[in-house]
Enzyme design. Structure first.
Site, short mmCIF file in Angstrom:
data_model
loop_
_atom_site.label_atom_id
_atom_site.label_comp_id
_atom_site.label_asym_id
_atom_site.label_seq_id
_atom_site.Cartn_x
_atom_site.Cartn_y
_atom_site.Cartn_z
N ASP A 99 -34.46 26.33 13.62
CA ASP A 99 -35.21 25.35 12.85
C ASP A 99 -36.50 25.92 12.25
O ASP A 99 -37.39 26.37 12.97
CB ASP A 99 -35.60 24.16 13.73
CG ASP A 99 -34.41 23.58 14.50
OD1 ASP A 99 -33.54 24.36 14.94
OD2 ASP A 99 -34.38 22.36 14.70
N GLU A 127 -34.65 21.56 8.74
CA GLU A 127 -35.06 20.15 8.75
C GLU A 127 -36.53 19.92 9.08
O GLU A 127 -37.02 18.81 8.89
CB GLU A 127 -34.18 19.36 9.72
CG GLU A 127 -34.44 19.63 11.17
CD GLU A 127 -34.42 18.33 11.99
OE1 GLU A 127 -33.97 17.30 11.48
OE2 GLU A 127 -34.89 18.38 13.12
N ASN A 187 -32.02 15.38 12.70
CA ASN A 187 -32.52 14.02 12.84
C ASN A 187 -33.69 13.69 11.92
O ASN A 187 -34.03 12.53 11.73
CB ASN A 187 -32.92 13.74 14.30
CG ASN A 187 -34.02 14.66 14.79
OD1 ASN A 187 -33.86 15.89 14.77
ND2 ASN A 187 -35.11 14.09 15.26
N HIS A 188 -34.33 14.71 11.32
CA HIS A 188 -35.43 14.45 10.38
C HIS A 188 -34.98 14.54 8.93
O HIS A 188 -35.83 14.63 8.03
CB HIS A 188 -36.58 15.44 10.63
CG HIS A 188 -37.29 15.22 11.93
ND1 HIS A 188 -37.83 14.01 12.29
CD2 HIS A 188 -37.55 16.07 12.96
CE1 HIS A 188 -38.38 14.11 13.49
NE2 HIS A 188 -38.22 15.34 13.92
N HIS A 203 -26.83 19.77 16.09
CA HIS A 203 -28.25 19.42 16.24
C HIS A 203 -28.35 18.34 17.31
O HIS A 203 -28.12 17.16 17.05
CB HIS A 203 -28.78 18.91 14.90
CG HIS A 203 -30.27 18.93 14.79
ND1 HIS A 203 -30.98 20.07 14.49
CD2 HIS A 203 -31.19 17.95 14.94
CE1 HIS A 203 -32.27 19.80 14.45
NE2 HIS A 203 -32.42 18.51 14.72
N HIS A 252 -32.43 21.97 17.34
CA HIS A 252 -33.22 20.77 17.60
C HIS A 252 -34.32 20.94 18.64
O HIS A 252 -35.41 20.44 18.45
CB HIS A 252 -32.36 19.56 17.99
CG HIS A 252 -33.16 18.35 18.35
ND1 HIS A 252 -33.94 17.67 17.42
CD2 HIS A 252 -33.33 17.67 19.52
CE1 HIS A 252 -34.54 16.64 18.02
NE2 HIS A 252 -34.18 16.63 19.29
#
Length: 259
Positions: A10, A41, A68-69, A151, A176
């Site tokens: 990430d 992300e 998730n973002h 993720h 993540h």
């Protein structure tokens, strides 16, 4: 034919973008990398803009995955529709923009399928089941090899999906948590697996943010908008070496860099 595939953890904030720009092409050359997947992300801290996505591509990514973002920067929505080289989790509701699986040209005519999934434990239970989503995609993958960015928060969910897909995909890595794991392994039917890649961003931080802000949170202080930590950065990545003919991963190796 051997495929050398690099998965990069990430990217967090401007520090992560700068580190990726400085170091990724050198890392690829050092390890004779054929194909590179970068999770982007968190390039805005939370979320990703089209401009930041282009920076990641310019740094040397072949495909960008999200998590998730994804929707924290809504200006990415049209970009997800227009650019097939950026993926959001495939098990998001189908009405949302973008795609979660793509097939891309690799070396010497090899077709590489990249799947992006998101976990449900400790994230959102409203997403589709990632196990069943993977089943649906793999009914007709349209690719010679398939790799997966999962993720997810829970290590158990990541490990379970890896064993579930062993023999059907060639590599699966977790993203993540921003913390690199040391469990690079080959599963019985040839899937290469690591629980979490880690992150690309400020190394003197708590998951990329200023340590004092995280300390404040755990001491019960007033909520604050997270700020990216300063100082040196790191690039967390894992190299998968895959036998394209046998459709099995031969090695899984951490290739982390520190400024």
């Amino acid at each position: 034919m051997l495929l050398h595939l690099l998965a990069v953890g990430d990217v967090v904030g401007q520090g992560g973008l700068d580190c990726l720009t400085r170091r990724l092409r050198t890392l690829k050359k050092l390890h004779n990398v054929d194909f590179t997947v970068v999770n982007g992300e968190n390039a805005s801290g939370v979320g990703l803009t089209p401009k930041q996505a282009q920076t990641i591509f310019d740094a040397g990514a072949d495909v960008i995955t999200l998590g998730n973002h994804t929707w924290n920067r809504l200006q990415i929505a049209d970009f997800l529709e227009e650019n097939p080289y950026i993926l959001r989790p495939a098990n998001y509701p189908s009405r949302l923009p973008g795609r979660g699986y793509g097939v891309y040209d690799g070396p010497r005519g090899l077709r590489i399928g990249v799947m992006n999934l998101i976990g449900r434990l400790e994230l959102s239970p409203h997403n589709e089941n990632p196990f069943l989503t993977a089943d649906a995609i793999l009914k007709n993958p349209g690719a010679d090899l398939v790799v997966v960015d999962f993720h997810a928060e829970a290590t158990s969910e990541k490990g379970a999906l890896a064993y579930y897909l062993d023999g059907r995909v060639q590599a699966l890595w977790g993203t993540h948590t921003h913390v690199p794991t040391a469990d690079c392994q080959l599963l019985p039917q040839g899937l290469g697996f690591v629980t979490d890649l880690g992150m690309t961003g400020p190394s003197r931080s708590v998951l990329g943010i200023k340590p004092e802000q995280s300390i404040n949170l755990f001491l019960g202080g007033l909520p604050q908008r997270y700020q990216e930590a300063e100082g040196p950065s790191k690039l967390n990545a894992v190299l998968f070496t895959i036998d394209a003919q046998a459709k099995k991963c031969l090695s899984v190796e951490r290739v982390d860099l520190l400024d």
